[in-house]
Design a protein around this motif. Structure first.
Motif, PDB file in Angstrom:
ATOM      1  N   ALA A  28      27.957  28.457  33.477  1.00 10.84           N
ATOM      2  CA  ALA A  28      28.365  28.437  35.015  1.00 10.84           C
ATOM      3  C   ALA A  28      29.441  29.391  35.275  1.00 10.84           C
ATOM      4  O   ALA A  28      30.417  29.631  34.631  1.00 10.84           O
ATOM      5  CB  ALA A  28      29.077  26.944  34.996  1.00 10.84           C
ATOM      6  N   ARG A  29      29.127  29.994  36.414  1.00 10.16           N
ATOM      7  CA  ARG A  29      30.034  31.026  36.846  1.00 10.16           C
ATOM      8  C   ARG A  29      31.224  30.523  37.496  1.00 10.16           C
ATOM      9  O   ARG A  29      31.069  29.628  38.363  1.00 10.16           O
ATOM     10  CB  ARG A  29      29.179  31.890  37.701  1.00 10.16           C
ATOM     11  CG  ARG A  29      30.142  33.251  38.245  1.00 10.16           C
ATOM     12  CD  ARG A  29      29.304  34.271  39.055  1.00 10.16           C
ATOM     13  NE  ARG A  29      28.525  33.528  40.142  1.00 10.16           N
ATOM     14  CZ  ARG A  29      29.037  33.172  41.420  1.00 10.16           C
ATOM     15  NH1 ARG A  29      30.250  33.565  41.706  1.00 10.16           N
ATOM     16  NH2 ARG A  29      28.265  32.534  42.230  1.00 10.16           N
ATOM     17  N   LEU A  30      32.362  30.922  37.050  1.00  8.20           N
ATOM     18  CA  LEU A  30      33.608  30.504  37.372  1.00  8.20           C
ATOM     19  C   LEU A  30      34.331  31.222  38.547  1.00  8.20           C
ATOM     20  O   LEU A  30      35.313  30.673  39.211  1.00  8.20           O
ATOM     21  CB  LEU A  30      34.803  30.329  36.286  1.00  8.20           C
ATOM     22  CG  LEU A  30      34.142  29.480  35.112  1.00  8.20           C
ATOM     23  CD1 LEU A  30      35.285  29.442  33.897  1.00  8.20           C
ATOM     24  CD2 LEU A  30      33.742  27.923  35.578  1.00  8.20           C
ATOM     25  N   SER A  31      34.176  32.271  38.850  1.00  6.12           N
ATOM     26  CA  SER A  31      34.712  33.297  39.668  1.00  6.12           C
ATOM     27  C   SER A  31      33.673  33.910  40.433  1.00  6.12           C
ATOM     28  O   SER A  31      32.652  33.993  40.203  1.00  6.12           O
ATOM     29  CB  SER A  31      35.830  34.233  39.210  1.00  6.12           C
ATOM     30  OG  SER A  31      34.889  35.091  38.125  1.00  6.12           O
ATOM     31  N   LEU A  47      28.762  40.700  32.848  1.00  2.18           N
ATOM     32  CA  LEU A  47      28.457  42.196  32.799  1.00  2.18           C
ATOM     33  C   LEU A  47      29.259  42.873  33.812  1.00  2.18           C
ATOM     34  O   LEU A  47      29.305  43.997  33.879  1.00  2.18           O
ATOM     35  CB  LEU A  47      26.963  42.196  32.628  1.00  2.18           C
ATOM     36  CG  LEU A  47      26.265  43.692  32.711  1.00  2.18           C
ATOM     37  CD1 LEU A  47      26.795  44.474  31.362  1.00  2.18           C
ATOM     38  CD2 LEU A  47      24.637  43.764  32.914  1.00  2.18           C
ATOM     39  N   TYR A  48      29.097  41.966  35.229  1.00  2.00           N
ATOM     40  CA  TYR A  48      29.639  42.477  36.397  1.00  2.00           C
ATOM     41  C   TYR A  48      30.973  42.174  36.490  1.00  2.00           C
ATOM     42  O   TYR A  48      31.576  42.329  37.692  1.00  2.00           O
ATOM     43  CB  TYR A  48      28.974  42.288  37.470  1.00  2.00           C
ATOM     44  CG  TYR A  48      28.427  40.767  37.854  1.00  2.00           C
ATOM     45  CD1 TYR A  48      29.174  39.926  38.346  1.00  2.00           C
ATOM     46  CD2 TYR A  48      27.046  40.567  37.251  1.00  2.00           C
ATOM     47  CE1 TYR A  48      29.088  38.366  38.480  1.00  2.00           C
ATOM     48  CE2 TYR A  48      26.932  39.089  37.502  1.00  2.00           C
ATOM     49  CZ  TYR A  48      27.620  38.288  38.239  1.00  2.00           C
ATOM     50  OH  TYR A  48      27.409  36.748  38.258  1.00  2.00           O
ATOM     51  N   GLY A  49      31.773  41.575  35.648  1.00  2.00           N
ATOM     52  CA  GLY A  49      33.086  41.136  35.724  1.00  2.00           C
ATOM     53  C   GLY A  49      33.515  39.713  36.001  1.00  2.00           C
ATOM     54  O   GLY A  49      34.776  39.331  36.059  1.00  2.00           O
ATOM     55  N   ALA A  50      32.708  39.017  36.416  1.00  2.00           N
ATOM     56  CA  ALA A  50      33.130  37.635  36.765  1.00  2.00           C
ATOM     57  C   ALA A  50      33.287  36.674  35.574  1.00  2.00           C
ATOM     58  O   ALA A  50      32.759  37.030  34.518  1.00  2.00           O
ATOM     59  CB  ALA A  50      31.999  36.753  37.693  1.00  2.00           C
ATOM     60  N   ARG A  51      33.998  35.753  35.597  1.00  2.00           N
ATOM     61  CA  ARG A  51      34.284  34.704  34.665  1.00  2.00           C
ATOM     62  C   ARG A  51      33.244  33.621  34.508  1.00  2.00           C
ATOM     63  O   ARG A  51      32.951  33.261  35.506  1.00  2.00           O
ATOM     64  CB  ARG A  51      35.606  34.032  34.815  1.00  2.00           C
ATOM     65  CG  ARG A  51      36.719  35.125  34.293  1.00  2.00           C
ATOM     66  CD  ARG A  51      38.236  34.348  34.697  1.00  2.00           C
ATOM     67  NE  ARG A  51      38.491  34.344  36.019  1.00  2.00           N
ATOM     68  CZ  ARG A  51      38.824  33.478  36.875  1.00  2.00           C
ATOM     69  NH1 ARG A  51      38.714  32.401  36.600  1.00  2.00           N
ATOM     70  NH2 ARG A  51      39.104  33.828  38.336  1.00  2.00           N
TER      71      ARG A  51
END
Length: 325
Positions: A241-244, A91-95
């Protein structure tokens, strides 16, 4: 785990008990937009039927990206697929990496005073203030004591919390201890531990799991995993898992466009979205989402977990010295 390519919304109107009722439901498909629309219409009709039968059902389904809602899959832009794993833009743009069977756990470091401690301090002070008032036989003393208790309660709770943090080595040390203790109790588990900006991430390598497996819940409890993450895993039947980096941690104050960034986006909003993503991705290259710290336990590696570990570590830049964000 379902991360569909196509989304649609179905609406149906009907008169029930002399009142107009409108029901909205989302539908999805990996095949076509038409199939997504048919699914949405079917779900809307089913919801209307339940309402007509007197059941308590929401008329409108809220549009959420990754909210953990039962029955609604992850609504995010698909960037890549790796077997059953899917990389999406949140939603906020992270991969983000979404996987149905490779177990990740997020352990966040609590920085605020626990609610239980605050309540205990306030209740103790109120009891002391009340006892003092009764001992003095004065309502005035009771009121003044209670006011003092309300004023000093929060600072006292904070002081006690900081003393506890100092005595136990802080949240980071306690989190490490929980992970190491679990590893000692389960030597057949292969754990990889990563540092994140405000916590730890654990990747389990020796086998695969289902998000609702009892052993997974035990693992989460033993590590005191982030409760929001745990709930999302159960509801979405996947691990994540957040990648960026998070945009605000790398100096990007502007929100992804349009705001909120629910997927899919109308064609007229795509140029603004693409400009934001280009600026974000350029800046994100200078940061890591997590950093590899250590390996614990067994050396056994499941091939599915190892394949995802390679993707995760590369995209997170986990083996670099870049600043975490």
């Amino acid at each position: 785990m379902i991360v569909p390519e196509f989304w649609a919304e179905g609406r149906i109107k009907a008169r029930l008990d002399d009142r107009q009722v409108t029901v909205r439901r989302f539908g999805w498909s990996d095949i076509s937009q038409e199939e997504a629309q048919a699914h949405a219409d079917e779900r809307a009709k089913a919801a209307l039927k339940e309402i007509a039968a007197g059941e308590m059902v929401e008329k409108y389904e809220p549009k959420m990206a990754y909210n953990g809602a039962e029955g609604v899959p992850i609504r995010e832009e698909i960037l890549a697929r790796h077997g059953e794993a899917v990389i999406t833009r949140n939603l906020y743009g992270a991969r983000c990496l979404n996987t149905p069977d490779v177990l990740f756990a997020d352990v966040d470091f609590g920085q605020s005073v626990p609610l239980k401690l605050s309540c205990s301090v306030y209740l103790t002070l109120v009891a002391v203030a009340t006892a003092l008032g009764l001992w003095q036989g004065s309502i005035k003393v009771t009121v003044i004591s209670l006011l003092i208790a309300l004023v000093v309660g929060s600072p006292l709770a904070l002081l006690l919390f900081r003393l506890y943090e100092k005595a136990t080595g802080g949240p980071r040390e306690r989190a490490h201890q929980r992970i190491h203790q679990f590893s000692r109790q389960h030597p057949d588990w292969h754990l990889r531990v990563y540092e994140t900006p405000k916590g730890l991430r654990v990747l389990v390598m020796h086998t695969t799991f289902g998000a609702r497996d009892e052993v997974v819940q035990h693992f989460f409890e033993a590590l005191d995993a982030d409760p929001i993450y745990v709930r999302m895993c159960r509801n979405q039947h996947c691990f994540r898992a957040r990648l960026s980096p998070k945009p605000w941690r790398i100096g990007i104050r502007e929100h992804i466009r349009p705001r909120p960034g629910y997927w899919p986006v109308k064609p007229e909003h795509l140029p603004a979205r693409h400009r934001w993503i280009a600026a974000y991705e350029a800046k994100a290259q200078g940061y890591a989402a997590c950093r590899f710290l250590e390996r614990l336990g067994s050396s056994h590696v499941h091939p599915t977990a190892d394949a995802l570990r390679i993707i995760h570590d590369e995209l997170c830049q986990a083996n670099t010295t870049l600043k975490l964000a």
